[in-house]
Design an enzyme around this catalytic site. Structure first.
Site, PDB file in Angstrom:
ATOM      1  N   ASP A 368     -26.815  44.199  32.166  1.00  0.00           N
ATOM      2  CA  ASP A 368     -27.621  43.147  32.786  1.00  0.00           C
ATOM      3  C   ASP A 368     -29.136  43.415  32.645  1.00  0.00           C
ATOM      4  OD1 ASP A 368     -28.399  41.086  34.383  1.00  0.00           O
ATOM      5  OD2 ASP A 368     -27.366  41.774  36.182  1.00  0.00           O
ATOM      6  N   ARG A 444     -25.101  37.205  46.021  1.00  0.00           N
ATOM      7  CA  ARG A 444     -26.019  37.913  45.120  1.00  0.00           C
ATOM      8  C   ARG A 444     -27.176  36.981  44.722  1.00  0.00           C
ATOM      9  NH1 ARG A 444     -25.223  41.166  39.390  1.00  0.00           N
ATOM     10  NH2 ARG A 444     -26.029  43.133  40.122  1.00  0.00           N
ATOM     11  N   LYS A 477     -19.582  42.046  27.368  1.00  0.00           N
ATOM     12  CA  LYS A 477     -19.092  42.305  28.736  1.00  0.00           C
ATOM     13  C   LYS A 477     -19.296  41.009  29.500  1.00  0.00           C
ATOM     14  CE  LYS A 477     -19.824  45.310  32.745  1.00  0.00           C
ATOM     15  NZ  LYS A 477     -20.608  46.440  33.236  1.00  0.00           N
ATOM     16  N   CYS A 527     -14.940  41.331  33.407  1.00  0.00           N
ATOM     17  CA  CYS A 527     -15.548  42.070  34.521  1.00  0.00           C
ATOM     18  C   CYS A 527     -15.813  41.060  35.625  1.00  0.00           C
ATOM     19  CB  CYS A 527     -16.857  42.699  34.047  1.00  0.00           C
ATOM     20  SG  CYS A 527     -17.759  43.582  35.335  1.00  0.00           S
ATOM     21  N   GLY A 530     -16.857  44.608  38.725  1.00  0.00           N
ATOM     22  CA  GLY A 530     -15.735  45.529  38.549  1.00  0.00           C
ATOM     23  C   GLY A 530     -14.475  44.723  38.325  1.00  0.00           C
ATOM     24  N   ASP A 535      -6.652  40.180  35.916  1.00  0.00           N
ATOM     25  CA  ASP A 535      -5.375  39.464  35.919  1.00  0.00           C
ATOM     26  C   ASP A 535      -4.977  39.131  34.491  1.00  0.00           C
ATOM     27  OD1 ASP A 535      -6.449  36.678  35.205  1.00  0.00           O
ATOM     28  OD2 ASP A 535      -7.669  37.195  36.943  1.00  0.00           O
ATOM     29  N   GLU A 615     -23.403  70.097  29.969  1.00  0.00           N
ATOM     30  CA  GLU A 615     -22.694  68.812  30.130  1.00  0.00           C
ATOM     31  C   GLU A 615     -22.524  68.115  28.781  1.00  0.00           C
ATOM     32  OE1 GLU A 615     -23.868  67.192  34.583  1.00  0.00           O
ATOM     33  OE2 GLU A 615     -25.414  67.191  33.045  1.00  0.00           O
TER      34      GLU A 615
END
Ligand code: DGJ
Length: 748
Positions: A368, A444, A477, A527, A530, A535, A615
């Site tokens: 975003d 939002r 996305k 998405c 989340g 479905d 890492e």
């Protein structure tokens, strides 16, 4: 043919390799559900029904002398309101004269080879399977209403789909105020209902309850399938476990309002009705018009929950998700959302791409904030034009840069939404779903576009296409970040306003379909904040869905486990994010985070520039390991090895390859204790005669302090499959913060 009609006994037999489904037409033309379960050798199972005269359960006029014949007590294949069946019903109507009775009787049937398709809604595709269709035509002669019950039988996959067409054959309008996809009655008692409830960032938690004399409704009124109640439920024997008992799955393939009603009636029989949610819904059916309900995917397992999950995993992977992505290696992606949120520019993105490529990431996804005046989440949605203050070279510069590093490039959109502070809203305030007489409920600080309007779908298709054509974008996305409220479309006449929410879903599916048709190779990841639209409807367009905005590995254990009952890991978007975790502040070792994220479509969601050298080395190994296990994880059989209702200290799960030659065992401790009990877990699905060795393992256990250390009695060099399944595998004691271990066994 997997469907047969016995004309004499008036029974339809639907058969798959391991299941049988029976429907019987009685002497009054009532369509009865008489059986679903393990095969019976085509025995007429209606012998189980006793025509008992129950007080206050009325009788059809023609059968009034046989008082045991009642719509209220006989098992129905599609029950209706107003005609004496007082249980939850599948269909509710209002006729032009205001009457509300609908009484459907058998009219005709059709058996065809091949699976039927839906016009405007997603469905289970036939692919290369042997599948057949049964259509049973019912009619209410008074209303001149026809209802076609459609069944798709996937013989080799033990799956039966159901779907309904409602056709107005009269000259008058008929209003549907409930139009479910299916109804099914079971005479079994002592059954449990397993359903998957949750909330934003804590989706699909498993709840198992005993079905009582009550109506249990699992549904959503949010305009989306929701984080709160997934449109998938299981009905199983009270004593069913992973490996034992009768289990029935009911999965609605729909992404909007839904409702699964489970009722135990006066006689102890259980009814399940599944379909579009009836709250805020009605649909006006004009002369000769047809209403198409969403499809339901039914599965039965007589061998417990694991087998049931396996049937769903296979059908979703092979027959629901778009074919192109079934066998395609999905890229290990890095998404910048938790790494930068809205705070990025071209320079930062290029630096992130550089360090992600060094780690071995295969795709960079810009989330975003790249368009319009989108500097926080209050503005810009709807304006799908690049913000050149942030990205002066457009999407092309950063996509080309990713490509030059050998990575693909993906981009975030939230097509169905609009901010008041956007050029789109300033130009088209009438494109919004809202009740013009009041202030809208905000979510939002954004509103929903009225996807039922073709001009909105066209605008989105054109503006998104322009961006997709501007650069080499190989992934989208597709986000959706609020619930729908004030369901009102300025474009419809008053009596059609009950259609707004379903029309919204039809418009969304249309847009997804148009984009898929024009760009078939673009991988769409669904998405909704989340997993708010996780479905099978979305999966028809999108072979992976971001599972949850909660990226904490420990919370993810129950989210992903709940999800796994119905959906395969190949659809679960799952990433390693920074520690402490941004959603709950938890500190979890990076190896444990990797083990959990690998049970999904694996990726990273952090700023790689901020990683330590150690890492970075761990991440390089994780990506190598994931790619090595890719086929095993994505296509192998998934086993839940712990039962969360009994085991509170650890979660263990396993993947076994199709040929059983390898398996991957994963364990994460959620509680560590001093002087802990030894954890022994019995593995599943292996070749009992196979000889397995440990090929690779990774563990995030800290070294034990000396006084707590143990003397290993020595691990075996090799284990037989039967030893691992009957005796189990004992893990060395684990110590530290959320230790996890992943062990790869290979057959010698
Ligand atoms: C919600 C998604 O789930 C997040 O991953 C992220 O894409 C944000 N939206 C962006 O607004």
């Amino acid at each position: 043919m997997s469907v047969r009609f016995d004309d004499k006994a008036k029974i339809f037999f639907l058969k798959t390799d391991n299941t049988e489904y029976q429907i019987k037409i009685n002497e009054y033309g009532m369509v009865l559900h008489t059986y679903y379960g393990a095969e019976t050798g085509e025995t007429d199972m209606s012998y189980l029904i006793k025509e008992v005269d129950r007080g206050f359960s009325g009788n059809p006029y023609e059968g009034r002398k046989k008082r045991g014949i009642s719509a209220d007590t006989l098992p129905s294949e599609y029950s209706t309101d107003g005609a004496g069946d007082y249980r939850v019903n599948a269909l509710g109507i209002v006729a032009a004269d205001g009457s509300r009775t609908c009484d459907l009787r058998f009219k005709d049937y059709n058996i065809k080879s091949g699976k039927y398709k839906l016009e405007d809604l997603p469905y289970v595709r036939e692919e290369n399977d042997k599948s057949d269709t049964l259509e049973i035509v019912l009619e209410d002669k008074t209303l001149e209403l026809e209802v076609v019950l459609r069944y798709g039988v996937f013989e080799k996959k033990d799956i039966i789909t159901r779907q309904t067409l409602i056709i107005n054959k009269s000259d008058n309008c008929i209003t549907l105020n409930k139009a479910s996809s299916m109804c099914m009655d079971m005479i079994d008692k002592n059954m449990d209902l397993i359903h998957f409830h949750g909330r934003h960032a804590m989706e699909r938690q498993t709840e198992r309850i005993k079905i009582t004399h009550d109506i249990h409704t699992i549904g959503s009124k949010r305009g989306a399938s929701s984080h709160h109640n997934n449109p998938f439920v299981i009905i199983c024997d009270h004593n069913a476990t992973e490996d034992f008992g009768n289990c029935y799955g009911i999965m609605l393939m729909y992404s909007g309002n839904h409702m699964q009603e489970v009722e135990m009636d006066q006689a102890g029989s259980i009814r399940i009705v599944s379909g579009i949610g009836s709250s805020l819904f009605n649909w006006k059916l004009g002369k000769s018009e047809t209403f198409e309900t969403p499809e339901v995917i039914l599965a039965y397992s007589g061998k417990g929950l694991n087998e049931l999950s396996f049937l769903y995993h296979r059908i979703i992977r092979e027959n629901v998700c778009p074919k192109q992505f079934r066998d395609m290696k999905r890229p290990v992606l890095i998404n910048n959302w938790e790494g930068t949120y809205f705070d990025f520019d071209e320079k930062k993105i290029i630096e992130i791409e550089d360090s992600a490529a060094e780690l071995g990431c295969e795709m960079f996804v810009l989330d975003d904030g790249w368009f319009g005046e989108r500097n926080d989440d209050n503005a810009g949605l709807g304006d799908w034009k690049v913000n050149t203050d942030k990205l002066p070279g457009g999407i092309k510069t950063i996509a080309d840069h990713a490509n030059s590093l050998g990575m693909k490039f993906g981009l975030w959109f939230e097509p169905e939404m609009i901010n008041e502070d956007s050029d789109l809203y300033r130009n088209h305030p009438e494109w919004v779903i809202t009740d013009n007489n009041r202030n809208p409920v905000m979510g939002r600080n954004q509103l929903l576009l009225d996807m039922g309007k073709p001009e909105v779908v066209d605008y989105l298709f054109d503006s998104i296409s322009e961006i997709l054509d501007s650069a080499n974008i190989e992934y989208i996305k597709w986000d959706f970040n609020r619930s729908i409220a004030n369901p009102y479309s300025g474009g419809l006449e008053a009596e059609y306003e009950g259609e707004v929410l379903h029309r919204f879903m039809l418009g969304t599916y249309k847009l997804m379909d148009k984009i898929r048709s024009k760009y078939p190779d673009i991988l769409i990841e669904g998405c909704s904040g989340g997993g708010g639209r996780f479905d099978a409807g979305i999966m028809f367009y999108s072979p992976q869905i971001w599972c949850s905005d909660n990226s904490d590995a420990i919370d993810r254990l129950s989210i992903q486990k709940g999800t796994s009952y119905g959906y395969p890991v190949s659809v679960m978007g799952s990433h390693v994010s920074a520690s402490p975790n941004h959603q709950n502040g938890r500190v979890v070792p990076i190896i444990t985070r990797g083990i959990v994220a690998m049970s999904g479509t694996f990726g990273y969601e952090l700023d790689p520039r901020k990683l330590s050298i150690e890492e970075k080395e761990i991440i390089k190994k994780q990506i190598t390991d994931f790619n090595k296990y890719y086929k095993l994880i994505q296509k192998g059989r998934y086993y839940r090895l712990t039962n969360e209702f009994e085991e509170k200290n650890y979660v263990c799960w396993q993947f076994v390859s199709e040929d059983k030659s390898e398996c991957l065992v994963n364990i994460v401790l959620t509680n560590v204790h001093a002087n802990a009990e030894i954890i022994t877990v019995k593995l599943k699905g292996l070749n009992k005669n196979g000889c397995y060795i440990i090929d690779n393992s990774s563990s995030s256990c800290n070294d034990m302090p000396l006084e707590a250390s143990f003397e290993s009695s020595g691990n075996c060099i090799s284990y037989s499959g039967s030893a691992l399944m009957n005796g189990g595998y004992s893990f060395d004691p684990m110590y530290g913060v959320y230790p996890g271990m992943q062990i790869h066994f290979k057959m010698r």
